[in-house]
Scaffold this motif. Structure first.
Motif, PDB file in Angstrom:
ATOM      1  N   ALA A   1      10.492   8.333   9.303  1.00  0.00           N
ATOM      2  CA  ALA A   1       9.236   7.812   9.824  1.00  0.00           C
ATOM      3  C   ALA A   1       8.054   8.346   9.021  1.00  0.00           C
ATOM      4  N   ILE A   2       6.992   7.526   8.918  1.00  0.00           N
ATOM      5  CA  ILE A   2       5.755   7.988   8.278  1.00  0.00           C
ATOM      6  C   ILE A   2       4.968   8.765   9.324  1.00  0.00           C
ATOM      7  N   THR A   3       5.162  10.069   9.330  1.00  0.00           N
ATOM      8  CA  THR A   3       4.438  10.950  10.250  1.00  0.00           C
ATOM      9  C   THR A   3       3.856  12.121   9.461  1.00  0.00           C
ATOM     10  N   GLN A   4       2.835  12.732  10.041  1.00  0.00           N
ATOM     11  CA  GLN A   4       2.251  13.908   9.393  1.00  0.00           C
ATOM     12  C   GLN A   4       3.292  15.015   9.261  1.00  0.00           C
ATOM     13  N   GLU A   5       4.146  15.154  10.276  1.00  0.00           N
ATOM     14  CA  GLU A   5       5.143  16.218  10.253  1.00  0.00           C
ATOM     15  C   GLU A   5       6.143  16.014   9.109  1.00  0.00           C
ATOM     16  N   ASN A   6       6.595  14.779   8.911  1.00  0.00           N
ATOM     17  CA  ASN A   6       7.553  14.514   7.834  1.00  0.00           C
ATOM     18  C   ASN A   6       6.919  14.717   6.457  1.00  0.00           C
ATOM     19  N   ILE A   7       5.656  14.322   6.314  1.00  0.00           N
ATOM     20  CA  ILE A   7       4.972  14.497   5.036  1.00  0.00           C
ATOM     21  C   ILE A   7       4.811  15.986   4.719  1.00  0.00           C
TER      22      ILE A   7
ATOM     23  N   VAL B   1       0.874  -1.173   0.000  1.00  0.00           N
ATOM     24  CA  VAL B   1       0.000   0.000   0.000  1.00  0.00           C
ATOM     25  C   VAL B   1       0.912   1.223   0.000  1.00  0.00           C
ATOM     26  N   LEU B   2       0.940   1.900  -1.125  1.00  0.00           N
ATOM     27  CA  LEU B   2       1.815   3.064  -1.315  1.00  0.00           C
ATOM     28  C   LEU B   2       0.969   4.325  -1.283  1.00  0.00           C
ATOM     29  N   GLY B   3       1.266   5.224  -0.359  1.00  0.00           N
ATOM     30  CA  GLY B   3       0.533   6.474  -0.256  1.00  0.00           C
ATOM     31  C   GLY B   3       1.105   7.536  -1.179  1.00  0.00           C
ATOM     32  N   LEU B   4       0.238   8.407  -1.672  1.00  0.00           N
ATOM     33  CA  LEU B   4       0.670   9.554  -2.476  1.00  0.00           C
ATOM     34  C   LEU B   4       0.050  10.797  -1.845  1.00  0.00           C
ATOM     35  N   ALA B   5       0.901  11.627  -1.243  1.00  0.00           N
ATOM     36  CA  ALA B   5       0.432  12.790  -0.498  1.00  0.00           C
ATOM     37  C   ALA B   5       0.954  14.069  -1.136  1.00  0.00           C
ATOM     38  N   GLY B   6       0.476  15.189  -0.627  1.00  0.00           N
ATOM     39  CA  GLY B   6       0.896  16.487  -1.135  1.00  0.00           C
ATOM     40  C   GLY B   6      -0.190  17.513  -0.902  1.00  0.00           C
TER      41      GLY B   6
ATOM     42  N   ALA C   1      -0.675   3.357   4.900  1.00  0.00           N
ATOM     43  CA  ALA C   1       0.392   3.196   3.905  1.00  0.00           C
ATOM     44  C   ALA C   1       1.630   2.514   4.476  1.00  0.00           C
ATOM     45  N   ASP C   2       2.282   1.686   3.622  1.00  0.00           N
ATOM     46  CA  ASP C   2       3.565   1.081   3.969  1.00  0.00           C
ATOM     47  C   ASP C   2       4.714   2.037   3.647  1.00  0.00           C
ATOM     48  N   ARG C   3       4.542   2.817   2.598  1.00  0.00           N
ATOM     49  CA  ARG C   3       5.454   3.905   2.233  1.00  0.00           C
ATOM     50  C   ARG C   3       4.608   5.068   1.756  1.00  0.00           C
ATOM     51  N   VAL C   4       5.179   6.267   1.752  1.00  0.00           N
ATOM     52  CA  VAL C   4       4.450   7.436   1.266  1.00  0.00           C
ATOM     53  C   VAL C   4       5.349   8.263   0.358  1.00  0.00           C
TER      54      VAL C   4
END
Length: 510
Positions: free
Chosen positions: A489-495, A286-291, A467-470
């Motif tokens: 880490a998969i965190t809101q702050e890092n994204i 499960v690959l996330g795509l954010a932005g 997601a496993d990765r983003v």
């Protein structure tokens, strides 16, 4: 914040339909000058309760509605209007062929010598439009207005009718972020003027930002009311679905980042909004795509799917180059795409559930040009059971279903093609908390079977949870990645850091 005396009290409200108890001893108390959120899953009873308040439904004997402490009988919409109650539904009830003034005065037209006095009507609502910050005039045709502007006409109509209780049902569903901000400012203005506002929304961020209090319904019963200091997402979720927020994102699949690639996107672009994007999706991942909004996430997905024309790059599916020039090419290669706008580009609202489910594979069982309707009904029954689609029969129209069930119908249709790659664009937009949990379960189960899943979402907790990765996009390019073997880490702050261009040295490690 609000007056110590309630303007509205609904006590012991029940409503029974043939074979179904939609409401059971529900209560609701609303004060002047407050924004009161009403929350619950689809089917929890919110709409039924508001239809009782509006006079569209008659409650079972034994309940009571009080306005300003006095019992009232609301036996129809005119009675509700006389009590100062106005409801703005998600599907706006305006006549597009009439002017703004004519819509505001609909049913209350001003007459002169046996004729409608349009001049007087325009003058009568002009001041209200100005007060509400409208950029259009009373003589503007409603057909020429945007969704946000039409919504403002509905609010102006309620204010003109001297409404004291305003119900807003999912008012931001079709609005942009800027239009939503304007609406919030207007809602706060109306609260300051003393209106009592009942605000129905599935969007937790909106409820947290706007609400003075929150009442929750579950399965037609009243669960409780939270004060401003008690409003927390995890508390509301627990009240709505009877379990903790942490259970939403439970993963049973093993992240497939070390499995064989099922989708390789190499240097894909359209020469304008998307530039040189490359990434790999693995089987069972499960690959996330954010932005941020406008970063190019949907545009990239549409290029990969062939819905828009790419000017550069190549796409490889399951190790084989895929010449994708149109969506059917993608489907034939094993890649399907769930659009972010299910009503306009996904389901067919006036067709049945069975017809929608079978659209993608209807020719598979045909013999000599004759459809095998029995096989289609079997397929529909199987999909309804496996995805827990709440529907009385496969023969009901999709337009009659809740948003979450419409989404599952669309997802079922895609899954019938047995894809290797599934792209989900805002898969839980406009659906309730319970349906979100079920969609997350479906995603997890598909990953366990080896399907590669790319999820685009504007809800950061959702991306972080499933997601496993983003991958994070910024200004049409992939700005970076978190999770997997990145060390971040998969965190809101890092994204957000990647989405806004913050120095990576400030990002948190795994």
């Amino acid at each position: 914040m609000y007056s110590p005396e309630p303007i509205l009290e609904m006590r012991g409200i029940s409503k029974t339909f043939p074979g179904v108890k939609a409401l059971n001893d529900v209560q609701l108390t609303i004060y002047p000058g407050e924004i009161h959120a009403l929350m619950g899953e689809n089917g929890a009873g919110k709409s039924t309760l508001m239809k009782v308040l509006s006079g569209a439904y008659q409650a079972d004997p034994g309940g009571e509605i009080r306005i300003d402490g006095k019992p009232v009988v609301i036996d129809g919409p005119l009675a509700a209007k006389a009590c100062g109650i106005a409801i703005i539904y998600q599907e706006l009830a305006l006549a597009p062929n009439l002017t703004v003034a004519e819509n505001i005065h609909l049913g209350m037209e001003i007459g002169r010598r046996g004729m409608i006095d349009r001049q007087a009507m325009a003058e009568g609502c002009g001041e209200i439009l100005k007060r509400l910050g409208a950029t259009f005039g009373p003589r503007t045709l409603v057909a020429d207005l945007s969704i946000a502007e039409r919504q403002l006409v509905e609010i102006a109509r309620a204010v003109h009718a001297r409404s004291r209780i305003l119900v807003m049902d999912e008012p931001t569903t079709a609005l942009s972020s800027r239009e939503t901000d304007r609406l919030f400012a207007l809602v706060r203005q109306l609260r300051a003027e003393g209106l009592a506002i009942i605000y129905i929304s599935h969007r937790m961020a909106e409820v947290y930002e706007l609400s003075d209090r929150v009442s929750v319904l579950r399965d037609g019963t009243y669960v409780g009311t939270l004060g401003r200091d008690e409003i927390r997402p995890e508390t509301i979720v627990r009240m709505m679905v009877g379990r903790d927020l942490s259970s939403f994102y439970k993963k049973d699949h093993v992240p497939g980042v070390r499995n064989a690639p099922v989708l390789e996107v190499r240097n894909v672009g359209d020469g304008a909004r998307v530039r040189g994007c490359s990434f790999t999706l693995h089987a069972g991942e499960v690959l996330g795509l954010a932005g941020l909004v406008g970063a190019g996430r949907t545009e990239l997905a549409r290029l990969v799917y062939g819905a828009d024309t790419r000017t550069s790059g190549e796409i490889v599916i399951a190790g084989k180059p895929a010449d994708i020039r149109r969506p059917q090419d993608a489907i034939d290669a094993g890649l399907v795409y769930l659009t972010e706008d299910r009503k306009a580009q996904g389901v067919f609202l006036d067709m049945t559930v069975a017809e929608n489910l079978n659209l993608g594979v209807i020719g598979r069982d045909a013999r000599a040009g004759i459809l095998n309707r029995g096989k289609g009904r079997w397929r529909a029954a199987r999909a309804i059971k496996s995805l827990t689609i709440r529907v009385a029969s496969p023969d009901v129209t999709v337009g009659s279903l809740s948003g979450g069930n419409q989404q599952k119908v669309l997802l079922s249709r895609l899954l019938e093609t047995e894809p290797k790659v599934l792209i989900l664009d805002e898969p839980t937009r406009g659906v309730d908390i319970g349906a979100k949990s079920e969609i997350y379960r479906i995603i997890d189960q598909l990953a366990k079977t080896g399907v590669g899943i790319l999820v685009i979402s504007s809800e950061l907790p959702e991306i972080v949870g499933i997601a496993d990765r983003v991958l994070v996009m910024r200004e049409g390019e992939i700005a970076g990645e978190v999770g997997g073997e990145t060390g971040y880490a998969i965190t809101q702050e890092n994204i957000i850091a990647l989405a806004t261009g913050v120095d990576r040295s400030l990002m948190a490690a795994e």
